[in-house]
Design a protein around this motif. Structure first.
Motif, PDB file in Angstrom:
ATOM      1  N   ARG A  19       0.839  -1.203   0.000  1.00 54.78           N
ATOM      2  CA  ARG A  19       0.000   0.000   0.000  1.00 54.78           C
ATOM      3  C   ARG A  19       0.869   1.245   0.000  1.00 54.78           C
ATOM      4  NH1 ARG A  19       0.467   2.151   4.993  1.00 54.78           N
ATOM      5  NH2 ARG A  19       0.708   0.823   6.829  1.00 54.78           N
ATOM      6  N   ALA A  20       0.220   2.379  -0.226  1.00 57.27           N
ATOM      7  CA  ALA A  20       0.922   3.660  -0.155  1.00 57.27           C
ATOM      8  C   ALA A  20       1.385   3.900   1.277  1.00 57.27           C
ATOM      9  CB  ALA A  20      -0.005   4.793  -0.596  1.00 57.27           C
ATOM     10  N   LEU A  21       2.518   4.552   1.396  1.00 56.24           N
ATOM     11  CA  LEU A  21       2.987   4.943   2.728  1.00 56.24           C
ATOM     12  C   LEU A  21       2.157   6.107   3.235  1.00 56.24           C
ATOM     13  CD1 LEU A  21       6.848   4.779   2.186  1.00 56.24           C
ATOM     14  CD2 LEU A  21       5.421   3.174   3.465  1.00 56.24           C
ATOM     15  N   GLU A  22       1.922   6.111   4.544  1.00 56.53           N
ATOM     16  CA  GLU A  22       1.163   7.179   5.194  1.00 56.53           C
ATOM     17  C   GLU A  22       2.042   7.803   6.274  1.00 56.53           C
ATOM     18  OE1 GLU A  22      -2.075   4.872   6.682  1.00 56.53           O
ATOM     19  OE2 GLU A  22      -2.843   4.436   4.672  1.00 56.53           O
ATOM     20  N   ILE A  23       1.724   9.014   6.651  1.00 59.10           N
ATOM     21  CA  ILE A  23       2.513   9.705   7.680  1.00 59.10           C
ATOM     22  C   ILE A  23       2.601   8.861   8.955  1.00 59.10           C
ATOM     23  CG2 ILE A  23       2.564  11.729   9.199  1.00 59.10           C
ATOM     24  CD1 ILE A  23       3.578  12.258   6.331  1.00 59.10           C
ATOM     25  N   ASP A  25       3.215   5.921   9.151  1.00 56.60           N
ATOM     26  CA  ASP A  25       4.259   4.909   8.958  1.00 56.60           C
ATOM     27  C   ASP A  25       5.666   5.467   9.195  1.00 56.60           C
ATOM     28  OD1 ASP A  25       2.397   2.918   8.096  1.00 56.60           O
ATOM     29  OD2 ASP A  25       2.385   3.843   6.094  1.00 56.60           O
ATOM     30  N   ALA A  26       5.763   6.713   9.615  1.00 56.37           N
ATOM     31  CA  ALA A  26       7.073   7.368   9.724  1.00 56.37           C
ATOM     32  C   ALA A  26       8.044   6.600  10.628  1.00 56.37           C
ATOM     33  CB  ALA A  26       6.911   8.812  10.216  1.00 56.37           C
ATOM     34  N   LYS A  27       7.571   6.076  11.754  1.00 54.96           N
ATOM     35  CA  LYS A  27       8.469   5.335  12.655  1.00 54.96           C
ATOM     36  C   LYS A  27       8.974   4.051  12.008  1.00 54.96           C
ATOM     37  CE  LYS A  27       6.937   7.095  17.102  1.00 54.96           C
ATOM     38  NZ  LYS A  27       6.288   6.796  18.386  1.00 54.96           N
ATOM     39  N   SER A  28       8.110   3.346  11.307  1.00 51.25           N
ATOM     40  CA  SER A  28       8.523   2.109  10.634  1.00 51.25           C
ATOM     41  C   SER A  28       9.542   2.403   9.531  1.00 51.25           C
ATOM     42  CB  SER A  28       7.308   1.399  10.031  1.00 51.25           C
ATOM     43  OG  SER A  28       6.434   0.967  11.043  1.00 51.25           O
ATOM     44  N   ILE A  29       9.304   3.468   8.774  1.00 48.62           N
ATOM     45  CA  ILE A  29      10.249   3.849   7.712  1.00 48.62           C
ATOM     46  C   ILE A  29      11.576   4.271   8.324  1.00 48.62           C
ATOM     47  CG2 ILE A  29      10.698   5.580   5.912  1.00 48.62           C
ATOM     48  CD1 ILE A  29       8.815   3.263   5.090  1.00 48.62           C
ATOM     49  N   SER A  53      11.893  10.922   7.648  1.00 53.68           N
ATOM     50  CA  SER A  53      10.956   9.852   7.273  1.00 53.68           C
ATOM     51  C   SER A  53       9.690  10.438   6.671  1.00 53.68           C
ATOM     52  CB  SER A  53      10.575   9.002   8.487  1.00 53.68           C
ATOM     53  OG  SER A  53      11.662   8.263   8.938  1.00 53.68           O
ATOM     54  N   ARG A  54       9.162  11.486   7.296  1.00 51.63           N
ATOM     55  CA  ARG A  54       7.948  12.109   6.783  1.00 51.63           C
ATOM     56  C   ARG A  54       8.199  12.737   5.403  1.00 51.63           C
ATOM     57  NH1 ARG A  54       7.253  12.840  12.411  1.00 51.63           N
ATOM     58  NH2 ARG A  54       8.345  14.830  12.462  1.00 51.63           N
ATOM     59  N   ALA A  55       9.361  13.341   5.217  1.00 51.90           N
ATOM     60  CA  ALA A  55       9.712  13.920   3.909  1.00 51.90           C
ATOM     61  C   ALA A  55       9.816  12.829   2.851  1.00 51.90           C
ATOM     62  CB  ALA A  55      11.018  14.704   4.011  1.00 51.90           C
ATOM     63  N   PHE A  56      10.359  11.682   3.237  1.00 47.97           N
ATOM     64  CA  PHE A  56      10.459  10.559   2.310  1.00 47.97           C
ATOM     65  C   PHE A  56       9.066  10.052   1.933  1.00 47.97           C
ATOM     66  CE2 PHE A  56      10.686   5.960   1.536  1.00 47.97           C
ATOM     67  CZ  PHE A  56      11.491   5.965   0.413  1.00 47.97           C
ATOM     68  N   ILE A  57       8.167   9.972   2.889  1.00 45.11           N
ATOM     69  CA  ILE A  57       6.793   9.546   2.617  1.00 45.11           C
ATOM     70  C   ILE A  57       6.138  10.524   1.643  1.00 45.11           C
ATOM     71  CG2 ILE A  57       4.502   9.237   3.646  1.00 45.11           C
ATOM     72  CD1 ILE A  57       6.087   8.092   6.151  1.00 45.11           C
ATOM     73  N   ASP A  58       6.334  11.829   1.848  1.00 40.04           N
ATOM     74  CA  ASP A  58       5.811  12.837   0.913  1.00 40.04           C
ATOM     75  C   ASP A  58       6.404  12.637  -0.484  1.00 40.04           C
ATOM     76  OD1 ASP A  58       4.248  14.000   2.883  1.00 40.04           O
ATOM     77  OD2 ASP A  58       5.677  15.627   3.284  1.00 40.04           O
ATOM     78  N   PHE A  59       7.702  12.354  -0.537  1.00 42.17           N
ATOM     79  CA  PHE A  59       8.387  12.117  -1.800  1.00 42.17           C
ATOM     80  C   PHE A  59       7.744  10.944  -2.541  1.00 42.17           C
ATOM     81  CE2 PHE A  59      11.735   9.580  -3.917  1.00 42.17           C
ATOM     82  CZ  PHE A  59      12.072  10.456  -4.942  1.00 42.17           C
ATOM     83  N   THR A  60       7.486   9.838  -1.836  1.00 42.57           N
ATOM     84  CA  THR A  60       6.899   8.668  -2.500  1.00 42.57           C
ATOM     85  C   THR A  60       5.470   8.964  -2.971  1.00 42.57           C
ATOM     86  OG1 THR A  60       6.087   7.634  -0.445  1.00 42.57           O
ATOM     87  CG2 THR A  60       8.322   7.057  -1.164  1.00 42.57           C
ATOM     88  N   THR A  61       4.741   9.758  -2.204  1.00 44.52           N
ATOM     89  CA  THR A  61       3.389  10.156  -2.613  1.00 44.52           C
ATOM     90  C   THR A  61       3.451  10.944  -3.906  1.00 44.52           C
ATOM     91  OG1 THR A  61       2.641  10.193  -0.324  1.00 44.52           O
ATOM     92  CG2 THR A  61       1.330  11.445  -1.925  1.00 44.52           C
ATOM     93  N   ASN A  62       4.400  11.875  -3.992  1.00 45.36           N
ATOM     94  CA  ASN A  62       4.534  12.697  -5.190  1.00 45.36           C
ATOM     95  C   ASN A  62       4.990  11.895  -6.404  1.00 45.36           C
ATOM     96  OD1 ASN A  62       3.617  15.078  -4.006  1.00 45.36           O
ATOM     97  ND2 ASN A  62       5.642  15.543  -3.183  1.00 45.36           N
ATOM     98  N   LEU A  63       5.813  10.866  -6.183  1.00 43.89           N
ATOM     99  CA  LEU A  63       6.219   9.996  -7.297  1.00 43.89           C
ATOM    100  C   LEU A  63       4.984   9.399  -7.961  1.00 43.89           C
ATOM    101  CD1 LEU A  63       9.197   7.833  -5.911  1.00 43.89           C
ATOM    102  CD2 LEU A  63       9.315   9.584  -7.690  1.00 43.89           C
ATOM    103  N   TRP A  72       5.662   1.115  -2.780  1.00 44.17           N
ATOM    104  CA  TRP A  72       4.729   0.506  -1.839  1.00 44.17           C
ATOM    105  C   TRP A  72       5.388   0.247  -0.489  1.00 44.17           C
ATOM    106  CZ3 TRP A  72       4.980  -1.048  -6.942  1.00 44.17           C
ATOM    107  CH2 TRP A  72       3.789  -1.069  -7.664  1.00 44.17           C
ATOM    108  N   GLY A  73       4.633   0.440   0.571  1.00 51.14           N
ATOM    109  CA  GLY A  73       5.020  -0.083   1.861  1.00 51.14           C
ATOM    110  C   GLY A  73       4.546  -1.519   1.922  1.00 51.14           C
ATOM    111  N   ILE A  74       5.390  -2.400   2.435  1.00 50.46           N
ATOM    112  CA  ILE A  74       5.008  -3.802   2.603  1.00 50.46           C
ATOM    113  C   ILE A  74       4.493  -3.949   4.029  1.00 50.46           C
ATOM    114  CG2 ILE A  74       5.801  -6.196   2.608  1.00 50.46           C
ATOM    115  CD1 ILE A  74       8.130  -5.276   0.762  1.00 50.46           C
TER     116      ILE A  74
END
Length: 177
Positions: A19-23, A25-29, A53-63, A72-74
């Protein structure tokens, strides 16, 4: 080649949800991106804090939003916790090509989780995106990654070099369907 990831493509198997990463998920990332074992064979800067981590999640959303990649987050179905990640990037529309990248927390390695995720991604890439080829760049000493690639019929490209990453080897899978 179809690079439309809206709505985001959620993929499910018996044990996993990709699934898409969500904010949230920041600790797991952060745990993945700071784990020494996970990062042994990957040349990337370790995250210093949850903001990265949160910036990376935003980056993946924008991709996904701009169609330049899908990441995807597993997550396990049991807990919905992110245990790894897998993605497709560096698309080449003329060659219908993408690169695959992946990582998995050590607590979940050697249990078939990445192979399960890999199978879903390959089916998605070849059937939904109409890709003709996928390549993976992996460190020569990353035996687990090499075994995973070989299990899924990727072939070592002996004649090719990953410029700037002399210890990497390139593996390729062609879609012959």
């Amino acid at each position: 080649m179809n690079c439309n990831f809206i709505p985001f493509p959620v993929l499910e198997s018996e044990r996993l949800v990709l699934r898409a990463l969500e904010i949230s998920d920041a600790k797991s990332i952060f745990s993945l991106r700071t784990n020494k074992e996970v990062n042994t064979f990957i040349r990337r800067d370790l995250f210093k804090n949850l903001s990265e981590s949160r910036a990376f999640i935003d980056f993946t959303t924008n991709l996904a939003l701009d169609g330049s990649g899908v990441f995807w987050g597993i997550a396990t179905k049991e807990t919905d916790e992110i245990i790894g990640s897998i993605g497709l990037r560096n698309f080449d529309s003329e060659k219908d090509y993408a690169e695959i990248g992946y990582d998995l927390h050590p607590n979940y390695q050697e249990k078939g989780f990445m192979s399960e995720a890999f199978q879903m991604i390959l089916e998605f890439a070849f059937q939904k995106m109409d890709l003709k080829a996928i390549e993976a760049f992996t460190h020569i000493n990353n035996s687990a990654s090499i075994a995973l690639l070989e299990k899924h019929a990727f072939e070592l490209q002996k004649e090719r070099k990953d410029i700037g990453f002399e210890n990497n080897r390139i593996f390729r899978l062609e879609n012959h369907a």
